[in-house]
Design an enzyme around this catalytic site. Structure first.
Site, mmCIF file in Angstrom:
data_model
loop_
_atom_site.group_PDB
_atom_site.id
_atom_site.type_symbol
_atom_site.label_atom_id
_atom_site.label_comp_id
_atom_site.label_asym_id
_atom_site.label_seq_id
_atom_site.Cartn_x
_atom_site.Cartn_y
_atom_site.Cartn_z
ATOM 1 N N LYS A 32 1.454 -28.103 35.751
ATOM 2 C CA LYS A 32 1.153 -28.101 34.303
ATOM 3 C C LYS A 32 2.303 -28.702 33.498
ATOM 4 C CE LYS A 32 1.718 -24.212 31.660
ATOM 5 N NZ LYS A 32 2.482 -24.394 30.424
ATOM 6 N N ASN A 33 3.511 -28.185 33.730
ATOM 7 C CA ASN A 33 4.609 -28.573 32.844
ATOM 8 C C ASN A 33 5.102 -30.001 33.092
ATOM 9 O OD1 ASN A 33 4.323 -26.185 31.529
ATOM 10 N ND2 ASN A 33 6.055 -25.156 32.517
ATOM 11 N N ARG A 132 10.381 -19.841 19.381
ATOM 12 C CA ARG A 132 10.338 -21.120 20.089
ATOM 13 C C ARG A 132 10.825 -22.233 19.158
ATOM 14 N NH1 ARG A 132 5.588 -20.854 24.547
ATOM 15 N NH2 ARG A 132 7.066 -22.219 25.565
ATOM 16 N N ARG A 407 -5.060 -21.652 30.545
ATOM 17 C CA ARG A 407 -4.122 -22.708 30.168
ATOM 18 C C ARG A 407 -3.352 -23.258 31.360
ATOM 19 N NH1 ARG A 407 -0.274 -20.903 25.655
ATOM 20 N NH2 ARG A 407 0.464 -22.933 26.298
HETATM 21 N N1 EPU Z 1 15.564 -23.150 22.604
HETATM 22 C C1 EPU Z 1 16.314 -23.264 21.446
HETATM 23 N N2 EPU Z 1 16.224 -24.426 20.740
HETATM 24 C C2 EPU Z 1 15.435 -25.463 21.117
HETATM 25 C C3 EPU Z 1 14.679 -25.341 22.296
HETATM 26 C C4 EPU Z 1 14.765 -24.165 23.027
HETATM 27 O O1 EPU Z 1 17.039 -22.350 21.083
HETATM 28 O O2 EPU Z 1 15.406 -26.491 20.430
HETATM 29 C C5 EPU Z 1 15.664 -21.901 23.410
HETATM 30 C C6 EPU Z 1 14.331 -21.168 23.478
HETATM 31 O O3 EPU Z 1 14.157 -20.312 22.381
HETATM 32 C C7 EPU Z 1 14.453 -20.446 24.811
HETATM 33 C C8 EPU Z 1 15.293 -21.394 25.675
HETATM 34 O O4 EPU Z 1 15.953 -22.275 24.757
HETATM 35 O O5 EPU Z 1 15.130 -19.248 24.636
HETATM 36 C C9 EPU Z 1 14.532 -22.229 26.674
HETATM 37 O O6 EPU Z 1 13.500 -22.960 26.029
HETATM 38 P P1 EPU Z 1 12.923 -24.339 26.587
HETATM 39 O O7 EPU Z 1 13.056 -25.352 25.537
HETATM 40 O O8 EPU Z 1 13.523 -24.619 27.933
HETATM 41 O O9 EPU Z 1 11.394 -23.972 26.786
HETATM 42 P P2 EPU Z 1 10.132 -24.890 26.494
HETATM 43 O O10 EPU Z 1 10.448 -26.294 26.762
HETATM 44 O O11 EPU Z 1 9.550 -24.522 25.185
HETATM 45 C C10 EPU Z 1 9.257 -24.820 28.948
HETATM 46 C C11 EPU Z 1 7.961 -24.436 29.614
HETATM 47 C C12 EPU Z 1 7.818 -22.922 29.581
HETATM 48 C C13 EPU Z 1 9.031 -22.292 30.279
HETATM 49 C C14 EPU Z 1 10.336 -22.795 29.660
HETATM 50 C C15 EPU Z 1 11.569 -22.328 30.400
HETATM 51 C C16 EPU Z 1 6.615 -26.352 29.150
HETATM 52 C C17 EPU Z 1 5.455 -26.938 28.437
HETATM 53 N N3 EPU Z 1 6.867 -25.080 28.919
HETATM 54 O O12 EPU Z 1 9.140 -24.350 27.610
HETATM 55 O O13 EPU Z 1 6.656 -22.638 30.345
HETATM 56 O O14 EPU Z 1 8.971 -20.897 30.169
HETATM 57 O O15 EPU Z 1 10.356 -24.235 29.644
HETATM 58 O O16 EPU Z 1 11.531 -22.739 31.726
HETATM 59 O O17 EPU Z 1 7.260 -27.021 29.940
HETATM 60 C C18 EPU Z 1 4.757 -21.456 31.009
HETATM 61 O O18 EPU Z 1 4.460 -22.419 31.738
HETATM 62 O O19 EPU Z 1 4.199 -20.342 31.088
HETATM 63 C C19 EPU Z 1 5.820 -21.621 30.024
HETATM 64 C C20 EPU Z 1 5.973 -20.813 28.988
#
Ligand code: EPU
Length: 438
Positions: A32-33, A132, A407
């Site tokens: 998915k990701n 987020r 999802r």
């Molecule tokens: N964060 C910030 N600022 C930012 C971005 C992130 O503070 O600009 C913080 C977030 O609040 C969090 C941490 O950094 O505490 C990690 O967030 P990240 O950006 O890595 O997460 P994401 O890209 O929104 C992806 C996956 C998630 C998975 C996380 C961590 C996708 C579409 N989603 O989310 O997947 O939990 O990385 O590995 O790739 C899932 O598949 O169930 C899912 C939630």
């Protein structure tokens, strides 16, 4: 998530009769990701791309619909394979309706900025697992030369030109790493991302972009170097297997004292999950593209802390905690990525689990068995945990709010049923009609 409406699949539930040991073989779908990063990346190509191993899940389908609305010509060539021609795309606007329910809509910011030098994208939706923010994404876009503003609730990014830069991420962020790679692939000069995320889907995106002619080095390490190129061509690419779907079946096999061969996986991507399962006494044998998971007793206790890759994935935390809920001892699970990822714990306690949550940690005292109950999926991975709990439990478990589970898990009922689970998807309307008929 969208509001529930009459006749909607949102009213479906899963009904699981627990107590069956899972046995047999299951094939894992595309990640998915990785898919939700690669699909918008297609916008950067000068010609059609053929993408294989695209999982048939609602997050990905929402992304495909959004690409179509933007003007991409998309044909499904066969199950899980799409041809996407982005050359007719003229719009740079991803509306609230298009972005609804998918976190990865923010990837349209990087992709549209990269190809059109402007993007207007509704803020991302997605699972409620903590704040987020996208400040690190914005920091990257601004370092590349874009101006980012919020206008009437939409994130607007514009740039006369994009130029290589150095960005140090304050937090290791998958999303920010993806978005900066997308925006930088066709920028002028070299972009360096430090403290980059190292997840397998980051490497997959880099491999995809490189197969289009990009020049990206270091993906999979914490320093990624992107030398911008002028053009990216169409390509054929197959998405990697889903590490978290695989991990979910591994844990389900262990929790039900089963014996399951999980095929179409990359065992290296599963190392942290394998290591923790082994710590609880589960036998995991690795093949070239498969893992066999066997268990014949109650699992032992084990402490887990989630961390960015190569640490134990946060997206496996609820499922693993469910296994520990029937372990022989007390375990501590600490969430190191998201603020709020223990909402499922209350649901597990309805089934007889003993879990005390205190901030970012949960103390889990194993019980001998869980009991069937009516529970809900608080988010995608919480939902996967409820499925595992239902498979272990004595009696019947009904799981509501399963649109979250849709999802991220392709053919979930078919896959678990083929392993001997007693699981079905029931629509409330079926039940009502049945009652009316009687
Ligand atoms: N964060 C910030 N600022 C930012 C971005 C992130 O503070 O600009 C913080 C977030 O609040 C969090 C941490 O950094 O505490 C990690 O967030 P990240 O950006 O890595 O997460 P994401 O890209 O929104 C992806 C996956 C998630 C998975 C996380 C961590 C996708 C579409 N989603 O989310 O997947 O939990 O990385 O590995 O790739 C899932 O598949 O169930 C899912 C939630």
């Amino acid at each position: 998530m969208p509001k529930k409406y009459q006749g909607s699949a949102d009213l479906d539930k899963f009904v699981v009769n627990g107590g069956k040991r899972l046995r047999g073989r299951v094939t894992i779908s595309g990640a998915k990701n990785a898919a939700v990063a690669i699909l918008p990346a297609v916008l950067l190509a000068d010609g059609p791309c053929i993408i294989e191993n695209v999982p048939d899940i609602s997050d990905v389908n929402a992304m495909i619909s959004a690409l179509k609305i933007l003007g991409a010509d998309i044909k499904q060539l066969k199950k899980n394979t799409f041809s996407i021609d982005p050359t007719g795309v003229k719009s740079y606007v991803v509306s609230k309706e298009m972005a609804q329910g998918m976190r990865a809509s923010s990837y349209f910011l990087g992709a549209l900025l990269g190809c059109m030098r402007r993007a207007k994208v509704a803020p991302p939706g997605g699972c409620e697992i903590g704040l987020r923010p996208i400040d690190q994404h914005i920091k990257g876009f601004e370092a590349l030369g874009a101006r980012v503003t919020i206008e009437q609730g939409m994130v607007v990014a514009k740039a006369e030109k994009l130029g290589g830069c150095s960005v140090y991420l304050d937090v290791v962020s998958v999303g920010a790493t993806v978005n900066i790679m997308l925006a930088a692939a066709k920028a002028r000069g070299m972009t360096i991302i430090e403290n980059a995320a190292r997840e397998p889907h980051i490497v997959d995106l880099a491999n995809f972009l490189n197969s289009m002619g990009a020049d990206i080095m270091g993906a999979g390490t914490s320093v990624i170097k992107i030398r911008g190129v002028q053009h990216l061509k169409g390509t054929n690419y197959s998405i990697i297997p889903d590490q978290i779907e695989a991990g979910t079946y591994m844990v389900a096999a262990a929790a039900t004292k089963g014996d399951v061969l999980i095929c179409n996986v990359t065992p290296k991507h599963l190392e942290s999950i394998t290591a923790k399962l082994r710590e609880t006494g589960v036998t995991v044998e690795e093949g070239d593209e498969c893992v066999r998971v066997r268990m014949d007793s109650r699992p032992g206790k084990c402490n887990v802390k989630t961390m960015p890759h190569p640490g134990f994935p946060t997206d496996m935390q609820p499922q693993f905690a469910t296994l520990l809920s029937i372990s022989n001892g007390t375990s501590i699970v600490t969430e190191g990525v998201w603020d709020s990822r223990f909402r499922y714990a209350e649901q597990l306690t309805f089934m007889g689990a003993d879990i005390q949550v205190d901030g970012k940690s949960a103390v889990i005292t194993g019980v001998k068995s869980l009991k069937g109950a009516s529970v809900k999926a608080n988010d995608l991975r919480a939902g996967a945990a409820m499925i595992i709990a239902g498979l272990i439990a004595d009696g019947t478990t009904e799981i509501e709010d399963i649109e979250y589970i849709d999802r991220g898990y392709e053919c979930l009922v078919e896959k678990f049923s083929s392993l001997g689970a007693d699981i079905k998807r029931v629509s409330d309307y079926d039940t009502i009609n049945q009652l009316k008929a009687n």
